[in-house]
Design an enzyme around this catalytic site. Structure first.
Site, PDB file in Angstrom:
ATOM      1  N   SER A 197       0.835  -1.196   0.000  1.00 56.48           N
ATOM      2  CA  SER A 197       0.000   0.000   0.000  1.00 56.48           C
ATOM      3  C   SER A 197       0.868   1.243   0.000  1.00 56.48           C
ATOM      4  CB  SER A 197      -0.870  -0.002   1.249  1.00 56.48           C
ATOM      5  OG  SER A 197      -1.274   1.305   1.570  1.00 56.48           O
ATOM      6  N   LYS A 198       0.324   2.284  -0.607  1.00 53.02           N
ATOM      7  CA  LYS A 198       1.035   3.549  -0.606  1.00 53.02           C
ATOM      8  C   LYS A 198       1.018   4.167   0.790  1.00 53.02           C
ATOM      9  CE  LYS A 198       1.743   7.596  -3.251  1.00 53.02           C
ATOM     10  NZ  LYS A 198       1.494   8.402  -4.399  1.00 53.02           N
ATOM     11  N   ARG A 199       0.056   3.708   1.581  1.00 52.61           N
ATOM     12  CA  ARG A 199      -0.058   4.270   2.937  1.00 52.61           C
ATOM     13  C   ARG A 199       0.863   3.573   3.940  1.00 52.61           C
ATOM     14  NH1 ARG A 199      -5.296   4.682   1.025  1.00 52.61           N
ATOM     15  NH2 ARG A 199      -5.715   2.567   1.697  1.00 52.61           N
ATOM     16  N   ASP A 200       1.558   2.544   3.490  1.00 51.78           N
ATOM     17  CA  ASP A 200       2.511   1.854   4.358  1.00 51.78           C
ATOM     18  C   ASP A 200       3.613   2.854   4.764  1.00 51.78           C
ATOM     19  OD1 ASP A 200       4.497   0.316   5.463  1.00 51.78           O
ATOM     20  OD2 ASP A 200       4.521  -1.191   3.877  1.00 51.78           O
TER      21      ASP A 200
END
Ligand code: GLU
Length: 494
Positions: free
Chosen positions: A253-256
């Site tokens: 995920s880009k939110r990682d």
């Protein structure tokens, strides 16, 4: 006659298309193509706050770049609102849905109470207990409300799922589902926008979708969707939920917080880094499917021939960057030199290299020299820059080792006149190779000394493809000029 297979890709345009989404799109596309079916593209943009036109455009650009062509669409849900409202009315007329006026605070208090009582925090149906007159009165007076779907109290809902979960998990007790919301808040005059679960079912039914491949995160939505199909009396499609793509043991995920921008999840960013569409599809196909002979390097054609639902895997696959790069390198190597000239062009131009300096044949020769070494299209400009810009500096360790050799100046001088003395018809790599060998022989100095001196003079580097190949492309005049410049440089060292 068997029913025609119809699949769809239904992204929400709330950002760039990610690699996980591409895998979903690809499996739907594959299944349609493989079965002589129809592949539909549908943009799910009813969330006006989060959807952007830019994102829709990016999705379409990505699909085109990947070669995932669609037969119908793109349909935009925002342009189909009348259809959803008509269907809403159908459900209302059947008594399958009801208006609910609860505020977020009231709902939170209700859930809190359920949690305290250790009960499933599903909606307690307080709106359903209002009298008909009161409901009508509140609607008429302009109060805001949502529509809730009335889930049957008894029995269970069965989901036709091919891959994930056990048989038991495919039978969901209705009493655990709760009356879910199918529209955003709205009023009599300004109806609330349809929510995903509702618009998706209406569209999948009207578009006669037979198979839905999508991410595992939608499995919990599926019983709700099945209940709606049943309420409408529409046929339920076959679902195939796909396992979650993991990276470093976490959901990719880009939110990682550990997200590394060098390895973007956005497909267009990968394009701009020089990844090939066919390599991307090859790599992504193996994140959830495996080839019958365990082959890992596959053309789209080969995947199309061998793809089958019974070789899909349940286990969460691991996104391995090295493998992606390796796959890319393989597909790159399979390209013809002419194809590579075209594919690398935007990268070369972006790096400021003037391609008009060389004819097509020479550009192709450059590709042939580097295609075994470069793993992405973006690596070509750096690998080939010396053809376009004569060296003005030389690699330090080469200067020490080669240019400081006492014979360097002499070697460069005689090499320059040797090259200038060649007939035009000699300027092909095989002949140049022979002439170079004779030149080294006559100099009485080892090739291990002469070669690196010439290489450094022509490329500024200590490593390059074969000198005969480099000279063939540079041509006589440029080769001689570079050898002379190197002599000047050596002179300035003294
Ligand atoms: N718009 C949904 C999404 O992007 C589609 C899910 C589905 O395929 O049903 O997640």
């Amino acid at each position: 006659m068997a029913k025609q297979v119809r699949t769809r890709f239904a992204p929400s345009p709330t950002g760039s298309l990610h690699l996980g989404g591409v895998r979903t799109a690809f499996f739907n596309w594959l299944y349609a193509r493989q079965n002589g079916g129809v592949f539909v593209l549908r943009i799910e943009d009813t969330d006006a706050e989060r959807s952007t036109e830019e994102s829709s455009k990016g999705i379409i650009e990505s699909m085109k770049w990947l070669g995932l062509d669609w037969d119908e669409g793109p349909f935009y849900q925002s342009q189909r609102l009348d259809i959803y409202f008509e269907h809403l009315k159908k459900l209302a007329d059947k008594g399958a849905i009801y208006p609910a006026f609860d505020t977020p605070e009231e709902l939170e208090a209700m859930r809190e109470e359920a949690r305290r009582a250790k009960k499933n925090p599903i909606y307690d149906r307080r709106a359903l207990r209002l009298s008909k007159d009161e409901v009508q009165h509140r609607i008429d007076s302009g109060e805001e409300f949502v529509w809730r779907f009335k889930v049957p109290d008894e029995g269970y809902t069965e989901i036709p799922e091919l891959l994930m979960g056990t048989q038991d998990e495919h039978k969901i007790l209705n009493s655990t589902i709760g009356d879910f919301i199918i529209t955003r808040p709205g009023t009599k005059d300004k109806p609330g926008m349809p929510l995903y679960n509702f618009a998706c079912v209406v569209d999948d039914a009207l578009m006669k979708i037979t198979h839905v491949f999508r991410g595992m995160e939608h499995l919990p939505n599926t019983p709700k969707q099945v209940l709606m199909y049943n309420a409408f009396g529409y046929e339920v499609p076959q679902f195939i939920h796909m396992p979650i793509i993991m990276k470093n043991n976490k959901k990719m995920s880009k939110r990682d917080p550990d997200y590394d921008p060098r390895f973007p999840v956005s497909i267009l960013e990968r394009r701009d880094l020089g990844y090939l569409p066919e390599a991307t599809l090859n790599f992504l196909a193996l994140l959830g499917w495996s080839h019958p002979e365990s082959q890992e390097l596959l053309t789209t054609e080969e995947i199309l021939k061998t793809f089958s639902v019974d070789r899909l895997n349940k286990a969460n696959p691991n996104f391995d960057e090295d493998k992606y790069m390796h796959t890319n390198a393989w597909h790159l190597k399979n390209k013809s030199d002419a194809e590579l000239v075209a594919l690398t062009k935007p990268f070369m131009e972006k790096a400021g290299l003037d391609l008009s300096m060389y004819d097509e044949k020479n550009l192709e020769r450059m590709m042939a020299m580097e295609k075994e070494r470069c793993h992405t299209l973006a690596q070509f400009p750096e690998a080939l820059s010396y053809f376009f810009v004569a060296p003005s500096t030389y690699e330090e360790k080469g200067v020490e080792k080669s240019f400081k050799n006492e014979n360097a100046d002499k070697i460069l001088e005689s090499a320059a006149s040797m090259i200038l003395g060649l007939a035009d018809s000699d300027m092909v790599k095989e002949t140049i190779d022979a002439k170079l060998a004779a030149f080294v022989e006559a100099s009485g100095i080892k090739y291990g000394i002469v070669g690196p001196i010439l290489r450094l003079a022509l490329t500024g580097r200590t490593r390059s493809p074969g000198l005969h190949e480099v000279i063939e492309v540079l041509g006589k005049t440029e080769t001689a000029a570079r050898l002379q410049s190197a002599r000047k440089f050596i002179g300035s060292l003294a």
